[in-house]
Scaffold this motif. Structure first.
Motif, PDB file in Angstrom:
ATOM      1  N   CYS A  76       0.824  -1.211   0.000  1.00 41.77           N
ATOM      2  CA  CYS A  76       0.000   0.000   0.000  1.00 41.77           C
ATOM      3  C   CYS A  76       0.857   1.260   0.000  1.00 41.77           C
ATOM      4  N   SER A  77       2.055   1.178   0.518  1.00 43.25           N
ATOM      5  CA  SER A  77       2.879   2.384   0.644  1.00 43.25           C
ATOM      6  C   SER A  77       3.844   2.587  -0.527  1.00 43.25           C
ATOM      7  N   GLU A  78       3.689   1.823  -1.592  1.00 43.98           N
ATOM      8  CA  GLU A  78       4.616   1.898  -2.729  1.00 43.98           C
ATOM      9  C   GLU A  78       4.512   3.178  -3.550  1.00 43.98           C
ATOM     10  N   MET A  79       3.390   3.885  -3.420  1.00 39.35           N
ATOM     11  CA  MET A  79       3.183   5.065  -4.261  1.00 39.35           C
ATOM     12  C   MET A  79       2.410   6.120  -3.481  1.00 39.35           C
ATOM     13  N   VAL A  80       2.705   7.379  -3.766  1.00 32.24           N
ATOM     14  CA  VAL A  80       1.910   8.482  -3.232  1.00 32.24           C
ATOM     15  C   VAL A  80       1.261   9.183  -4.426  1.00 32.24           C
ATOM     16  N   PRO A  83      -4.039  13.626  -6.426  1.00 34.05           N
ATOM     17  CA  PRO A  83      -5.008  13.665  -7.530  1.00 34.05           C
ATOM     18  C   PRO A  83      -5.261  15.056  -8.106  1.00 34.05           C
ATOM     19  N   GLU A  84      -5.389  16.082  -7.255  1.00 35.27           N
ATOM     20  CA  GLU A  84      -5.695  17.426  -7.762  1.00 35.27           C
ATOM     21  C   GLU A  84      -4.528  18.030  -8.540  1.00 35.27           C
ATOM     22  N   PHE A  85      -3.320  17.513  -8.303  1.00 35.14           N
ATOM     23  CA  PHE A  85      -2.140  18.021  -9.002  1.00 35.14           C
ATOM     24  C   PHE A  85      -1.725  17.101 -10.156  1.00 35.14           C
ATOM     25  N   HIS A  86      -2.485  16.022 -10.365  1.00 32.33           N
ATOM     26  CA  HIS A  86      -2.204  15.050 -11.422  1.00 32.33           C
ATOM     27  C   HIS A  86      -0.765  14.553 -11.343  1.00 32.33           C
ATOM     28  N   LYS A  87      -0.366  14.189 -10.116  1.00 32.99           N
ATOM     29  CA  LYS A  87       1.015  13.777  -9.897  1.00 32.99           C
ATOM     30  C   LYS A  87       1.031  12.560  -8.969  1.00 32.99           C
ATOM     31  N   SER A  88       1.931  11.627  -9.286  1.00 29.36           N
ATOM     32  CA  SER A  88       2.152  10.470  -8.411  1.00 29.36           C
ATOM     33  C   SER A  88       3.621  10.088  -8.491  1.00 29.36           C
ATOM     34  N   MET A  89       4.099   9.458  -7.437  1.00 23.75           N
ATOM     35  CA  MET A  89       5.504   9.050  -7.387  1.00 23.75           C
ATOM     36  C   MET A  89       5.597   7.684  -6.721  1.00 23.75           C
ATOM     37  N   MET A  90       6.494   6.854  -7.250  1.00 23.87           N
ATOM     38  CA  MET A  90       6.824   5.593  -6.600  1.00 23.87           C
ATOM     39  C   MET A  90       7.712   5.909  -5.401  1.00 23.87           C
ATOM     40  N   LEU A  91       7.535   5.151  -4.323  1.00 21.73           N
ATOM     41  CA  LEU A  91       8.323   5.342  -3.110  1.00 21.73           C
ATOM     42  C   LEU A  91       9.093   4.065  -2.804  1.00 21.73           C
ATOM     43  N   VAL A  97      12.409  10.280  -1.481  1.00 22.60           N
ATOM     44  CA  VAL A  97      11.855  10.667  -2.781  1.00 22.60           C
ATOM     45  C   VAL A  97      11.234  12.054  -2.623  1.00 22.60           C
ATOM     46  N   SER A  98      11.648  12.982  -3.473  1.00 23.57           N
ATOM     47  CA  SER A  98      11.109  14.341  -3.431  1.00 23.57           C
ATOM     48  C   SER A  98       9.982  14.495  -4.441  1.00 23.57           C
ATOM     49  N   VAL A  99       8.908  15.112  -3.988  1.00 29.07           N
ATOM     50  CA  VAL A  99       7.777  15.442  -4.849  1.00 29.07           C
ATOM     51  C   VAL A  99       7.682  16.961  -4.867  1.00 29.07           C
ATOM     52  N   GLU A 100       7.762  17.544  -6.050  1.00 30.84           N
ATOM     53  CA  GLU A 100       7.682  18.993  -6.180  1.00 30.84           C
ATOM     54  C   GLU A 100       6.325  19.390  -6.748  1.00 30.84           C
ATOM     55  N   LEU A 101       5.696  20.341  -6.060  1.00 32.90           N
ATOM     56  CA  LEU A 101       4.377  20.832  -6.444  1.00 32.90           C
ATOM     57  C   LEU A 101       4.392  22.350  -6.412  1.00 32.90           C
ATOM     58  N   PHE A 102       3.425  22.948  -7.073  1.00 31.05           N
ATOM     59  CA  PHE A 102       3.261  24.394  -6.995  1.00 31.05           C
ATOM     60  C   PHE A 102       1.816  24.673  -6.600  1.00 31.05           C
ATOM     61  N   PRO A 103       1.561  24.797  -5.279  1.00 29.80           N
ATOM     62  CA  PRO A 103       0.189  25.044  -4.811  1.00 29.80           C
ATOM     63  C   PRO A 103      -0.178  26.521  -4.989  1.00 29.80           C
ATOM     64  N   THR A 112      -2.787  10.425  -1.133  1.00 28.75           N
ATOM     65  CA  THR A 112      -3.072   9.078  -0.658  1.00 28.75           C
ATOM     66  C   THR A 112      -2.070   8.092  -1.253  1.00 28.75           C
ATOM     67  N   CYS A 113      -2.147   6.874  -0.745  1.00 25.30           N
ATOM     68  CA  CYS A 113      -1.443   5.785  -1.413  1.00 25.30           C
ATOM     69  C   CYS A 113      -2.296   5.379  -2.617  1.00 25.30           C
ATOM     70  N   GLN A 114      -1.788   4.507  -3.459  1.00 23.17           N
ATOM     71  CA  GLN A 114      -2.530   4.127  -4.662  1.00 23.17           C
ATOM     72  C   GLN A 114      -3.820   3.378  -4.339  1.00 23.17           C
ATOM     73  N   MET A 115      -3.911   2.797  -3.157  1.00 24.30           N
ATOM     74  CA  MET A 115      -5.122   2.069  -2.774  1.00 24.30           C
ATOM     75  C   MET A 115      -6.102   2.946  -1.989  1.00 24.30           C
ATOM     76  N   GLY A 116      -5.669   4.152  -1.627  1.00 24.99           N
ATOM     77  CA  GLY A 116      -6.533   5.059  -0.876  1.00 24.99           C
ATOM     78  C   GLY A 116      -6.626   4.748   0.604  1.00 24.99           C
TER      79      GLY A 116
END
Length: 131
Positions: A76-80, A83-91, A97-103, A112-116
């Motif tokens: 369950c923790s393999e991905m973050v 949804p609103e930013f249309h972005k996902s990353m494998m962990l 692992v860095s995730v860059e966003l522009f809020p 969420t994780c891929q399973m929610g």
């Protein structure tokens, strides 16, 4: 109904309400992202049985870098997923692992994780309180 039945029923209802509040009740505060030397807002999130911290408060209009460290091997923790930013990353396990966003809009956004099953919240505000 006898007095003992009322007591047991009342205690059971209180226990159910307490459990519901603990798991689904309002979460206050959150961890405020810090502005690093790079100019990015930054926060570190540990992934083990969920996200810690699970609420991140950030400022609108500034780039954000979230650093995830997965400390478990659960599928369950393999991905973050953001949804609103249309972005996902494998962990990958044990790797940062860095995730860059522009809020750029205020509001509350889920990740969420891929399973929610693992859930986190990013709260975007116009201004952050000074602490």
């Amino acid at each position: 109904m006898a007095l003992s039945q009322w007591i047991v029923t009342s205690a059971g209802l209180l226990l159910i309400a307490g459990i519901a509040w603990f798991f689904w009740g309002s979460k206050k505060g959150g961890s405020q992202a810090e502005v690093g030397t790079s100019g990015y807002q930054e926060a570190r999130i540990h992934v083990k049985g969920g996200y810690t911290p699970d609420t991140i408060v950030v400022q609108s209009g500034k780039p954000l870098r979230l650093e995830f460290l997965r400390e478990e091997k659960s599928a369950c923790s393999e991905m973050v997923v953001f949804p609103e930013f249309h972005k996902s990353m494998m962990l990958p396990f044990g790797q940062k692992v860095s995730v860059e966003l522009f809020p750029n809009r205020t509001g509350t956004y889920a990740f969420t994780c891929q399973m929610g099953m693992y859930k986190g919240t990013m709260i975007v505000k116009d201004e952050l309180s000074k602490s």
